[in-house]
Every structure is written in C-alpha cells, then in structure tokens.
Design a protein around this motif. Structure first.
Motif, PDB file in Angstrom:
ATOM      1  N   ASN A 272      27.527  22.997 -40.825  1.00 34.47           N
ATOM      2  CA  ASN A 272      26.662  24.631 -40.595  1.00 34.47           C
ATOM      3  C   ASN A 272      24.759  23.913 -39.942  1.00 34.47           C
ATOM      4  O   ASN A 272      24.529  24.818 -38.858  1.00 34.47           O
ATOM      5  N   TYR A 273      24.111  23.533 -40.292  1.00 28.76           N
ATOM      6  CA  TYR A 273      23.221  23.290 -39.913  1.00 28.76           C
ATOM      7  C   TYR A 273      22.962  22.117 -38.898  1.00 28.76           C
ATOM      8  O   TYR A 273      21.996  22.852 -37.674  1.00 28.76           O
TER       9      TYR A 273
ATOM     10  N   ASN B  36      29.942  16.904 -45.037  1.00 26.82           N
ATOM     11  CA  ASN B  36      29.702  18.256 -45.296  1.00 26.82           C
ATOM     12  C   ASN B  36      29.495  19.663 -44.831  1.00 26.82           C
ATOM     13  O   ASN B  36      28.830  20.140 -43.699  1.00 26.82           O
ATOM     14  N   GLU B  37      29.923  21.074 -45.486  1.00 30.42           N
ATOM     15  CA  GLU B  37      29.648  22.234 -44.644  1.00 30.42           C
ATOM     16  C   GLU B  37      28.977  22.250 -44.683  1.00 30.42           C
ATOM     17  O   GLU B  37      28.478  22.862 -43.732  1.00 30.42           O
ATOM     18  N   LYS B  38      28.298  21.975 -45.312  1.00 27.32           N
ATOM     19  CA  LYS B  38      26.180  22.463 -45.458  1.00 27.32           C
ATOM     20  C   LYS B  38      25.624  22.270 -44.231  1.00 27.32           C
ATOM     21  O   LYS B  38      24.769  22.564 -43.435  1.00 27.32           O
ATOM     22  N   ASN B  39      25.698  20.831 -44.298  1.00 28.80           N
ATOM     23  CA  ASN B  39      25.119  20.035 -42.737  1.00 28.80           C
ATOM     24  C   ASN B  39      25.360  20.211 -41.397  1.00 28.80           C
ATOM     25  O   ASN B  39      25.048  20.025 -40.587  1.00 28.80           O
TER      26      ASN B  39
ATOM     27  N   TYR C 215      22.297  12.627 -43.635  1.00 26.41           N
ATOM     28  CA  TYR C 215      23.093  13.746 -43.161  1.00 26.41           C
ATOM     29  C   TYR C 215      24.609  13.710 -43.578  1.00 26.41           C
ATOM     30  O   TYR C 215      25.472  13.289 -42.725  1.00 26.41           O
TER      31      TYR C 215
END
Length: 121
Positions: free
Chosen positions: A79-80, A74-77, A71
């Motif tokens: 949060n995930y 980044n912000e997406k990962n 991963y």
C-alpha cells in the motif's frame, strides 16, 4: 535448359504444397509458471519507469532489487509503494523526486508494487 528449370520449379512448388508439415510453428519460448511475466512487470515495461529505474542498477532512482531489499513483501508496504507510485515523492532515496503517476489506476500501481517487492531473493 530453361524448360528443365521451369519443370523443376513447378515440381518443387507442387510437392511442398502437399506436405502435412505445419510451417506456421510458433517459436516463442515456453515459460514455466515461475517465469511468466507478471502484470506488474508488463505495466512497468510500457510506462516511463524504465527511464529512472533498472532491475539491478541504480539509475536516477533506486533499482527494483534495492527497493525489494528495503521493503519486505507485506500488505503495509504494498500500500505504501502503491501510494508512492501514484503520488510521487522525494527524500527516501535521495534529493531527486519521483514523478507522480496520478493517471495510473490504483490496481495497476498495486500490481507494480507487488511485482517489485516479489523480487527479493
């Protein structure tokens, strides 16, 4: 002879009590800013994470380095992984499920996720 040792001992104690040396020196390793322990790393060391994960070896779950490789940071990962830490899950790294950490604060879980993803070299 006993008096000689007594006088020597008293003299030694008297001389050491008047020194200006600071004997309470803190011998902890001074860390550079890049070596400082992050909040996420501190949290991991206090939690049950170490029972299933290691930095560089697969135990029950994947190593932190393997997670960081999979991963990108980044912000997406972030949060995930924050949600994954809090809710648990299975199937991504094998059949053994990861336990949920529902009592963990979201900010703490986010710190852990950021720390893990920052390990990518």
């Amino acid at each position: 002879m006993k008096i000689t040792y007594l006088i020597l001992g008293v003299t030694l104690i008297a001389l050491t009590s008047f020194t200006r040396e600071n004997f309470n020196v803190n011998y902890e390793k001074k860390m550079t800013p890049t070596e400082q322990t992050s909040d996420g790393e501190k949290l991991i060391s206090k939690m049950d994470c170490v029972g299933c994960h290691k930095l560089d070896k697969k135990l029950i779950g994947p190593s932190y380095l393997d997670i960081a490789k999979k991963y990108p940071l980044n912000e997406k990962n972030i949060n995930y992984l924050t949600n994954k830490i809090m809710k648990g899950g299975s199937g991504v790294w094998g059949n053994i499920p990861m336990a949920a950490h529902a009592s963990l604060k979201k900010d703490d879980a986010k710190s852990i996720a950021k720390y893990i993803l920052s390990l990518k070299k």
